[in-house]
Design an enzyme around this catalytic site. Structure first.
Site, mmCIF file in Angstrom:
data_model
loop_
_atom_site.group_PDB
_atom_site.id
_atom_site.type_symbol
_atom_site.label_atom_id
_atom_site.label_comp_id
_atom_site.label_asym_id
_atom_site.label_seq_id
_atom_site.Cartn_x
_atom_site.Cartn_y
_atom_site.Cartn_z
ATOM 1 N N SER A 1 -10.471 -2.433 8.393
ATOM 2 C CA SER A 1 -11.141 -3.518 9.115
ATOM 3 C C SER A 1 -12.098 -4.249 8.183
ATOM 4 O O SER A 1 -12.236 -5.473 8.258
ATOM 5 C CB SER A 1 -11.907 -2.963 10.321
ATOM 6 O OG SER A 1 -11.024 -2.413 11.274
ATOM 7 N N ASP B 1 -2.432 -6.767 15.080
ATOM 8 C CA ASP B 1 -1.834 -5.435 15.179
ATOM 9 C C ASP B 1 -1.861 -4.896 16.599
ATOM 10 O O ASP B 1 -1.029 -4.067 16.972
ATOM 11 C CB ASP B 1 -2.560 -4.448 14.255
ATOM 12 C CG ASP B 1 -2.018 -4.477 12.825
ATOM 13 O OD1 ASP B 1 -0.828 -4.751 12.662
ATOM 14 O OD2 ASP B 1 -2.797 -4.246 11.898
ATOM 15 N N LYS C 1 1.575 2.070 7.346
ATOM 16 C CA LYS C 1 1.959 1.290 8.515
ATOM 17 C C LYS C 1 2.898 2.073 9.415
ATOM 18 O O LYS C 1 3.491 3.082 9.021
ATOM 19 C CB LYS C 1 2.632 -0.023 8.080
ATOM 20 C CG LYS C 1 1.696 -0.989 7.400
ATOM 21 C CD LYS C 1 0.504 -1.366 8.270
ATOM 22 C CE LYS C 1 0.883 -2.249 9.442
ATOM 23 N NZ LYS C 1 -0.276 -2.590 10.300
ATOM 24 N N ARG D 1 0.837 -1.199 0.000
ATOM 25 C CA ARG D 1 0.000 0.000 0.000
ATOM 26 C C ARG D 1 0.878 1.256 0.000
ATOM 27 O O ARG D 1 2.074 1.202 0.234
ATOM 28 C CB ARG D 1 -0.917 0.009 1.231
ATOM 29 C CG ARG D 1 -2.012 -1.026 1.206
ATOM 30 C CD ARG D 1 -2.767 -1.102 2.527
ATOM 31 N NE ARG D 1 -1.943 -1.693 3.591
ATOM 32 C CZ ARG D 1 -2.361 -1.869 4.845
ATOM 33 N NH1 ARG D 1 -3.575 -1.473 5.202
ATOM 34 N NH2 ARG D 1 -1.574 -2.418 5.744
ATOM 35 N N GLU E 1 -5.831 4.723 13.876
ATOM 36 C CA GLU E 1 -6.726 3.770 14.534
ATOM 37 C C GLU E 1 -7.423 4.327 15.764
ATOM 38 O O GLU E 1 -8.350 3.689 16.294
ATOM 39 C CB GLU E 1 -5.974 2.481 14.901
ATOM 40 C CG GLU E 1 -4.970 2.601 16.030
ATOM 41 C CD GLU E 1 -3.590 3.046 15.586
ATOM 42 O OE1 GLU E 1 -2.657 2.993 16.409
ATOM 43 O OE2 GLU E 1 -3.439 3.457 14.407
ATOM 44 N N ASN F 1 -0.412 -7.164 8.422
ATOM 45 C CA ASN F 1 -0.876 -6.159 7.452
ATOM 46 C C ASN F 1 -1.670 -6.852 6.344
ATOM 47 O O ASN F 1 -1.339 -6.759 5.166
ATOM 48 C CB ASN F 1 0.289 -5.351 6.873
ATOM 49 C CG ASN F 1 1.293 -6.210 6.127
ATOM 50 O OD1 ASN F 1 1.523 -7.364 6.466
ATOM 51 N ND2 ASN F 1 1.891 -5.656 5.088
ATOM 52 N N HIS G 1 -0.580 1.631 16.193
ATOM 53 C CA HIS G 1 -0.800 0.458 17.068
ATOM 54 C C HIS G 1 0.292 0.386 18.134
ATOM 55 O O HIS G 1 0.932 -0.645 18.333
ATOM 56 C CB HIS G 1 -0.836 -0.832 16.243
ATOM 57 C CG HIS G 1 -1.938 -0.858 15.221
ATOM 58 N ND1 HIS G 1 -3.268 -0.984 15.552
ATOM 59 C CD2 HIS G 1 -1.905 -0.769 13.871
ATOM 60 C CE1 HIS G 1 -4.013 -0.976 14.458
ATOM 61 N NE2 HIS G 1 -3.208 -0.833 13.420
ATOM 62 N N TYR H 1 -1.087 4.474 10.711
ATOM 63 C CA TYR H 1 -1.464 3.461 11.704
ATOM 64 C C TYR H 1 -0.239 3.208 12.582
ATOM 65 O O TYR H 1 0.823 2.857 12.071
ATOM 66 C CB TYR H 1 -1.868 2.147 11.026
ATOM 67 C CG TYR H 1 -3.192 2.190 10.294
ATOM 68 C CD1 TYR H 1 -4.384 2.378 10.985
ATOM 69 C CD2 TYR H 1 -3.251 2.025 8.919
ATOM 70 C CE1 TYR H 1 -5.597 2.412 10.316
ATOM 71 C CE2 TYR H 1 -4.459 2.056 8.240
ATOM 72 C CZ TYR H 1 -5.637 2.252 8.950
ATOM 73 O OH TYR H 1 -6.835 2.280 8.282
ATOM 74 N N VAL I 1 -1.027 -12.563 9.917
ATOM 75 C CA VAL I 1 -0.353 -11.518 9.147
ATOM 76 C C VAL I 1 -0.780 -10.151 9.674
ATOM 77 O O VAL I 1 -1.973 -9.843 9.776
ATOM 78 C CB VAL I 1 -0.675 -11.647 7.648
ATOM 79 C CG1 VAL I 1 -0.072 -10.483 6.866
ATOM 80 C CG2 VAL I 1 -0.132 -12.976 7.109
#
Length: 366
Positions: free
Chosen positions: A134, A270, A75, A15, A118, A300, A96, A94, A298
């Protein structure tokens, strides 16, 4: 404002933080956008697409960070990026944080402003920047789970939809939020029998109203989970505590009660995962087996369908990026309580309580 779009360097992350259409809107608002060379290739966007939209393409990630005031990513930064993030940066991605103490400490040390997709939260409690990913991850959980149920990949050898004369596979979904509902919808579409669990009766009533009859709801408790894992083929973990570590709903000892070849897909990875045996994997090596149970964890998942994911992400992040660029982060967050909820770390201080709680830190002490 100078805005940077670096190439994602996390394993198999295809991405990109913004589409050319998003760049066009920013340059139309008189902002300068720097895009790293080939940043969009994985999502199907060429450097020329970005140049045509008004971006300046730079060769290296170091140049992008050095030239920019705000970094827009997908990410969380990984270790190679930590030294590139400085105190003048606003980083919008993101994060996390609750699942990674090293990342949290690195961002505290950088003194950058870290705004996490998030935890951006609407008045109704929904998470507008987490929702599209999501949705993707919930749908992918069934797509991947169905694949890993195949015998050559050590699954049970079950076809989720069954065939005439043979019962369909059974799917257990933990959590009736966005991930859970999308997973249940996909599994039901394949013809599987689906049980979806949650502690929120309002959500279970909603699921009961909108789903077909082969999707059944059940209140989530350890007793009920232990009962259901014995005869379900695919178990999807989709629980979420905003900004905090996910609760462990599947313990190690429960694996012995599952049939060999059962598949676990932990979408909550995550945030640390909702299964005790969860450890983050990559698209390169997505699964591992413990006690004959296949784990797909995974971190991502949407990165495997980057064209869809990047478009879906930019659709929701762009209005916030424009506000941050036009007004600066302080004024934008002051005017928009939804965006303000995204503030996680500011100038070396944690400002989102759940992150400190995840590591048993005192907010005031940090």
């Amino acid at each position: 404002m100078q805005i940077g779009i670096p190439k994602e360097i996390k394993n198999n992350e295809n991405r990109v933080g913004m589409t050319p259409a998003g760049v066009f809107e920013l340059t139309k608002n008189k902002h300068v956008v720097y895009v790293q060379k080939e940043a969009g290739f994985g999502s199907g966007f060429s450097d020329l697409d970005y140049i045509d939209a008004g971006a300046i393409v730079l060769d290296t990630i170091e140049e992008v960070y050095a030239s920019s005031d705000m970094i827009v990513k997908v990410k969380e930064p990984i270790e190679q990026e930590y030294p590139l993030i400085q105190s003048h940066h606003v980083v919008f991605t993101y994060f996390h944080f609750a699942s990674s103490e090293p990342l949290t400490k690195a961002m505290l040390k950088s003194k950058a402003v870290c705004i996490a997709y998030e935890t951006v939260e609407d008045k109704d409690g929904s998470l507008p920047l987490l929702t599209p990913m999501s949705e993707v991850a919930g749908r992918m959980a069934i797509q991947q789970g169905a694949k890993y149920l195949e015998k050559p990949i050590k699954g049970r050898g079950v076809l989720l939809g069954g065939v005439p004369g043979v019962p369909p596979g059974r799917v257990l979904v933990l959590g009736a939020g966005v991930v859970g509902i999308q997973a249940a919808k996909m599994a039901a579409g394949l013809g599987a029998h689906v049980t979806i669990m949650d502690i929120n009766m309002k959500q279970l009533r909603y699921v009961n109203d909108v789903m077909p009859s082969h999707v059944v709801t059940e209140f989530s408790s350890e007793y009920n989970i232990r009962k259901r894992i014995k005869d379900h083929d695919l178990i999807v973990g989709g629980v979420l505590l905003k900004g905090a570590k996910a609760p462990k709903l599947i313990s190690r000892d429960m694996l012995k009660d599952m049939r060999p070849g059962t598949v676990l897909v932990d979408v909550a990875v995550d945030q640390g995962g909702c299964m005790e045996t969860t450890k983050a994997t990559t698209h390169e090596n997505p699964t591992y087996i413990i006690d004959d149970v296949v784990h797909y964890c995974v971190a991502n998942m949407p990165g495997a369908v980057p064209y869809t994911s990047t478009l879906a992400l930019t659709n929701v992040t762009l209005p916030y990026v424009i506000r941050l660029a036009n007004q600066g982060w302080e004024k934008a967050c002051e005017k928009d309580p939804t965006l303000a909820k995204g503030l996680n770390i500011v100038n070396g201080k944690i400002v989102y309580e759940e992150i400190a709680e995840a590591f048993n830190w005192s907010v005031d002490a940090i």
